[in-house]
Design a protein around this motif. Structure first.
Motif, mmCIF file in Angstrom:
data_model
loop_
_atom_site.group_PDB
_atom_site.id
_atom_site.type_symbol
_atom_site.label_atom_id
_atom_site.label_comp_id
_atom_site.label_asym_id
_atom_site.label_seq_id
_atom_site.Cartn_x
_atom_site.Cartn_y
_atom_site.Cartn_z
ATOM 1 N N THR A 1 7.909 2.254 5.715
ATOM 2 C CA THR A 1 7.751 0.860 5.280
ATOM 3 C C THR A 1 6.261 0.612 5.045
ATOM 4 O OG1 THR A 1 9.717 0.199 6.487
ATOM 5 C CG2 THR A 1 8.216 -1.557 5.847
ATOM 6 N N ARG A 2 5.885 0.654 3.800
ATOM 7 C CA ARG A 2 4.478 0.565 3.388
ATOM 8 C C ARG A 2 4.163 -0.831 2.862
ATOM 9 N NH1 ARG A 2 4.095 4.806 5.329
ATOM 10 N NH2 ARG A 2 2.626 3.529 6.434
ATOM 11 N N ALA A 3 2.866 -1.106 2.741
ATOM 12 C CA ALA A 3 2.429 -2.290 1.998
ATOM 13 C C ALA A 3 2.675 -2.005 0.521
ATOM 14 C CB ALA A 3 0.945 -2.546 2.256
ATOM 15 N N ARG B 1 2.459 -3.091 -3.293
ATOM 16 C CA ARG B 1 1.756 -4.039 -4.165
ATOM 17 C C ARG B 1 1.972 -3.689 -5.637
ATOM 18 N NH1 ARG B 1 -2.121 -2.218 -0.522
ATOM 19 N NH2 ARG B 1 -2.600 -3.612 1.235
ATOM 20 N N TYR C 1 -4.597 -17.841 -3.632
ATOM 21 C CA TYR C 1 -4.771 -16.447 -3.203
ATOM 22 C C TYR C 1 -5.869 -15.769 -4.042
ATOM 23 C CZ TYR C 1 -3.364 -11.833 -1.465
ATOM 24 O OH TYR C 1 -3.335 -10.594 -0.867
ATOM 25 N N VAL D 1 -6.800 1.605 -1.904
ATOM 26 C CA VAL D 1 -6.172 0.402 -1.328
ATOM 27 C C VAL D 1 -6.740 -0.835 -2.021
ATOM 28 C CG1 VAL D 1 -5.900 -1.017 0.757
ATOM 29 C CG2 VAL D 1 -5.697 1.472 0.918
ATOM 30 N N VAL E 1 -4.905 -3.858 -3.794
ATOM 31 C CA VAL E 1 -5.077 -5.245 -3.332
ATOM 32 C C VAL E 1 -5.437 -6.136 -4.523
ATOM 33 C CG1 VAL E 1 -6.554 -6.752 -1.914
ATOM 34 C CG2 VAL E 1 -5.695 -4.603 -0.964
ATOM 35 N N LEU F 1 -2.438 -6.770 -6.735
ATOM 36 C CA LEU F 1 -1.561 -7.808 -6.182
ATOM 37 C C LEU F 1 -2.155 -9.199 -6.421
ATOM 38 C CD1 LEU F 1 0.945 -8.585 -4.519
ATOM 39 C CD2 LEU F 1 -0.486 -8.436 -2.477
ATOM 40 N N LEU G 1 2.051 -7.301 4.086
ATOM 41 C CA LEU G 1 1.542 -8.369 4.954
ATOM 42 C C LEU G 1 0.149 -8.742 4.450
ATOM 43 C CD1 LEU G 1 1.761 -8.261 8.832
ATOM 44 C CD2 LEU G 1 -0.070 -9.425 7.614
ATOM 45 N N THR G 2 -0.045 -9.969 4.020
ATOM 46 C CA THR G 2 -1.373 -10.388 3.558
ATOM 47 C C THR G 2 -1.836 -11.646 4.303
ATOM 48 O OG1 THR G 2 -0.838 -11.980 1.801
ATOM 49 C CG2 THR G 2 -0.700 -9.630 1.238
ATOM 50 N N THR G 3 -3.147 -11.745 4.460
ATOM 51 C CA THR G 3 -3.716 -12.926 5.132
ATOM 52 C C THR G 3 -4.794 -13.595 4.272
ATOM 53 O OG1 THR G 3 -5.219 -11.408 6.270
ATOM 54 C CG2 THR G 3 -3.289 -12.133 7.491
ATOM 55 N N MET G 4 -4.998 -13.047 3.085
ATOM 56 C CA MET G 4 -6.096 -13.488 2.207
ATOM 57 C C MET G 4 -6.129 -15.007 2.019
ATOM 58 S SD MET G 4 -8.235 -11.499 0.365
ATOM 59 C CE MET G 4 -7.435 -9.964 -0.053
ATOM 60 N N ALA H 1 2.607 7.634 5.780
ATOM 61 C CA ALA H 1 1.187 7.715 5.434
ATOM 62 C C ALA H 1 0.489 8.683 6.381
ATOM 63 C CB ALA H 1 0.548 6.336 5.547
ATOM 64 N N ARG I 1 -1.779 9.564 9.121
ATOM 65 C CA ARG I 1 -2.325 8.841 10.274
ATOM 66 C C ARG I 1 -2.887 9.843 11.270
ATOM 67 N NH1 ARG I 1 -1.855 4.626 7.275
ATOM 68 N NH2 ARG I 1 -0.406 2.939 7.780
#
Ligand SMILES: Cc1cc2nc3c(=O)[nH]c(=O)nc-3n(C[C@H](O)[C@H](O)[C@H](O)COP(=O)(O)O)c2cc1C
Length: 220
Positions: free
Chosen positions: A16-18, A20, A71, A102, A106, A109, A164-167, A205, A207
């Protein structure tokens, strides 16, 4: 093409990846699927078993555009700023190359968020900044993010991608105004773009080994 419907737990947790770039911008996400994901998310642990959160889902194109504009504004500031991820690993060529990939994703997106069929904004009851002790902070964030991650896992199981984004939280108030979120009562905790994924083949990924992160019985 979507992923096979039945991912076993190991596969689900490791792939389960980010997502975009591989969000299908043309295919609507049925509301029933979103409801299923929320129903599953409710099984996650929460402090006092309160489940004091709400999921605001934006699938109206005009509202999506308004949220995406906030955003994008936050992204432009992030891009110009000192905390941009590509600057975090100066001197480490390998990590920098990963971070540059990445960052491109980003940026992709940020430029296409308005086209993503659904934007999911989990909100937690209370204002985060009112939580002054470590325990109160842990209780606040820790009572919502397990549900967020469960939502993301449930989405993946259904062929949907998230990140998951917080921008946008830089301008949380503006999004609250757009969506009529009662800002004094609820804190937005993140924003998840939600769409069917284009193509399968999500992989674990790279790690570091677990031992690097582990301490047994004492820190030293
Ligand atoms: C607290 C948090 C904030 C994040 N904020 C953003 C964000 O604003 N925009 C974005 O595109 N990704 C964001 N991410 C996603 C991370 O970039 C992503 O989880 C990381 O690169 C690992 O990617 P992978 O899961 O595909 O391996 C965030 C992740 C976390 C946990």
């Amino acid at each position: 093409m979507t992923e096979p419907a039945s991912l076993d737990a190991h596969e689900l947790l490791t792939t389960t990846r980010a997502v975009r770039r591989r969000l299908d911008l043309e295919r609507a996400v049925p509301r029933e699927l979103v409801e299923e994901c929320v129903q599953i998310a409710l099984q996650a642990p929460s402090g006092g078993n309160r489940r004091a959160y709400r999921f605001v889902v934006v699938d109206d194109p005009e509202q999506r555009e308004r949220v995406a504009a906030v955003y994008r504004k936050a992204f432009e500031i992030y891009r110009a700023g000192p905390t941009v991820a590509t600057k975090a690993f100066e001197g480490d060529a390998e990590r920098t190359a990963v971070q540059e990939r990445v960052f491109d994703s980003v940026e992709h997106l940020a430029r296409n968020l308005h086209r993503v069929p659904a934007l999911v904004i989990p909100c937690m009851a209370g204002r985060a900044q009112d939580k002054q002790t470590v325990r109160a902070q842990a209780g606040f964030w820790g009572s919502v993010f397990p549900a967020v991650w469960s939502f993301q896992l449930a989405a993946r199981q259904r062929g949907l991608g998230t990140a998951l984004t917080t921008m946008h939280l830089e301008f949380e108030r503006e999004v609250a105004d757009v969506l009529a979120i009662p800002h004094d009562e609820y804190t937005q905790v993140c924003l998840l773009p939600l769409a069917f994924t284009t193509g399968g083949g999500f992989r674990p990924a790279q790690r570091e080994p677990a031992e690097h992160f582990l301490r047994w019985n004492s820190w030293t």
